[in-house]
Design a protein around this motif. Structure first.
Motif, PDB file in Angstrom:
ATOM      1  N   SER A 119      14.140  34.869  57.863  1.00 55.63           N
ATOM      2  CA  SER A 119      13.166  35.945  57.647  1.00 55.63           C
ATOM      3  C   SER A 119      12.305  35.670  56.417  1.00 55.63           C
ATOM      4  N   LYS A 120      12.853  34.962  55.437  1.00 59.13           N
ATOM      5  CA  LYS A 120      12.071  34.608  54.245  1.00 59.13           C
ATOM      6  C   LYS A 120      11.062  33.511  54.557  1.00 59.13           C
ATOM      7  N   ASP A 121      11.357  32.673  55.536  1.00 59.35           N
ATOM      8  CA  ASP A 121      10.487  31.550  55.878  1.00 59.35           C
ATOM      9  C   ASP A 121       9.273  31.963  56.711  1.00 59.35           C
ATOM     10  N   VAL A 122       9.294  33.167  57.279  1.00 62.79           N
ATOM     11  CA  VAL A 122       8.168  33.621  58.101  1.00 62.79           C
ATOM     12  C   VAL A 122       7.028  34.017  57.161  1.00 62.79           C
ATOM     13  N   PRO A 123       5.832  33.480  57.375  1.00 57.97           N
ATOM     14  CA  PRO A 123       4.698  33.831  56.516  1.00 57.97           C
ATOM     15  C   PRO A 123       4.367  35.318  56.608  1.00 57.97           C
ATOM     16  N   ILE A 124       4.045  35.901  55.481  1.00 60.68           N
ATOM     17  CA  ILE A 124       3.729  37.335  55.430  1.00 60.68           C
ATOM     18  C   ILE A 124       2.434  37.590  56.189  1.00 60.68           C
ATOM     19  N   GLY A 125       2.456  38.619  57.040  1.00 65.58           N
ATOM     20  CA  GLY A 125       1.274  39.000  57.797  1.00 65.58           C
ATOM     21  C   GLY A 125       1.111  38.268  59.111  1.00 65.58           C
ATOM     22  N   GLN A 126       1.900  37.260  59.356  1.00 65.20           N
ATOM     23  CA  GLN A 126       1.790  36.521  60.613  1.00 65.20           C
ATOM     24  C   GLN A 126       3.049  36.746  61.444  1.00 65.20           C
ATOM     25  N   ALA A 127       2.900  36.715  62.733  1.00 60.95           N
ATOM     26  CA  ALA A 127       4.005  36.860  63.696  1.00 60.95           C
ATOM     27  C   ALA A 127       4.809  38.135  63.443  1.00 60.95           C
ATOM     28  N   PRO A 128       4.174  39.312  63.532  1.00 55.21           N
ATOM     29  CA  PRO A 128       4.913  40.559  63.268  1.00 55.21           C
ATOM     30  C   PRO A 128       6.054  40.796  64.258  1.00 55.21           C
ATOM     31  N   GLU A 129       5.892  40.318  65.513  1.00 52.88           N
ATOM     32  CA  GLU A 129       6.982  40.504  66.485  1.00 52.88           C
ATOM     33  C   GLU A 129       8.205  39.676  66.109  1.00 52.88           C
TER      34      GLU A 129
ATOM     35  N   VAL B 127       9.042  38.924  62.969  1.00 54.58           N
ATOM     36  CA  VAL B 127       9.624  39.616  61.820  1.00 54.58           C
ATOM     37  C   VAL B 127      10.456  40.804  62.292  1.00 54.58           C
ATOM     38  N   THR B 128       9.925  41.554  63.253  1.00 54.16           N
ATOM     39  CA  THR B 128      10.647  42.709  63.791  1.00 54.16           C
ATOM     40  C   THR B 128      11.949  42.270  64.460  1.00 54.16           C
ATOM     41  N   ALA B 129      11.882  41.189  65.238  1.00 57.17           N
ATOM     42  CA  ALA B 129      13.084  40.687  65.915  1.00 57.17           C
ATOM     43  C   ALA B 129      14.113  40.203  64.900  1.00 57.17           C
ATOM     44  N   LEU B 130      13.664  39.538  63.850  1.00 55.73           N
ATOM     45  CA  LEU B 130      14.595  39.053  62.826  1.00 55.73           C
ATOM     46  C   LEU B 130      15.243  40.216  62.079  1.00 55.73           C
TER      47      LEU B 130
END
Length: 148
Positions: free
Chosen positions: A106-116, A118-121
């Motif tokens: 979850s920390k590796d996901v860029p902020i503002g990108q791929a919100p789905e 982030v939600t799944a994580l």
């Protein structure tokens, strides 16, 4: 034998659960008509026919003629308890490793990108934390192995 009774309250179907008091479940659907319920009459266990009646000051009770459980040595039960505790500890350690992995992902996901994503994580992290809590509760209920 099928018996249909009128419902006194609204009935909701929440996944595989039927309830008259849904609590915060978005996926609950109000049932227009209750599905029919089939009741199957039970049979008496074989041991009930062999039970003997005894009288005491509190009344008549049934005493089984033969024990249903085998009289096992306490060491066999202790061994099963130890094995169950070891399995629970292994599952807890695996869940903790998974939690660390999910948090790092979850920390590796860029902020503002791929919100789905982030939600799944976030949902996976919460679910895994509930698993960890459940395993810890189960471990607290298990007796700690002691040497006789």
């Amino acid at each position: 034998m099928t018996v249909q009774l009128p419902a006194q309250e609204a009935i909701y179907r929440c996944g595989h659960e039927y309830t008259n008091a849904p609590q915060g479940k978005v996926a609950c659907v109000r049932m227009a008509a209750l599905p029919s319920v089939t009741v199957i009459e039970g049979t008496r266990p074989n041991g009930a026919a062999q039970a003997a009646r005894t009288s005491s000051d509190e009344g008549t009770t049934l005493v089984p003629a033969a024990r249903t459980k085998t009289d096992e040595a306490p060491s066999a039960q202790r061994e099963r308890d130890v094995q169950a505790r070891v399995i629970l500890m292994q599952e807890l350690e695996q869940a903790r490793r998974q939690q660390v992995h999910l948090q790092q992902a979850s920390k590796d996901v860029p902020i503002g990108q791929a919100p789905e994503k982030v939600t799944a994580l976030k949902a996976a992290i919460e679910r895994n934390q509930r698993d960890i809590d459940s395993l810890q509760r189960e471990l607290s209920r298990r007796p700690v192995a002691t040497n006789p």
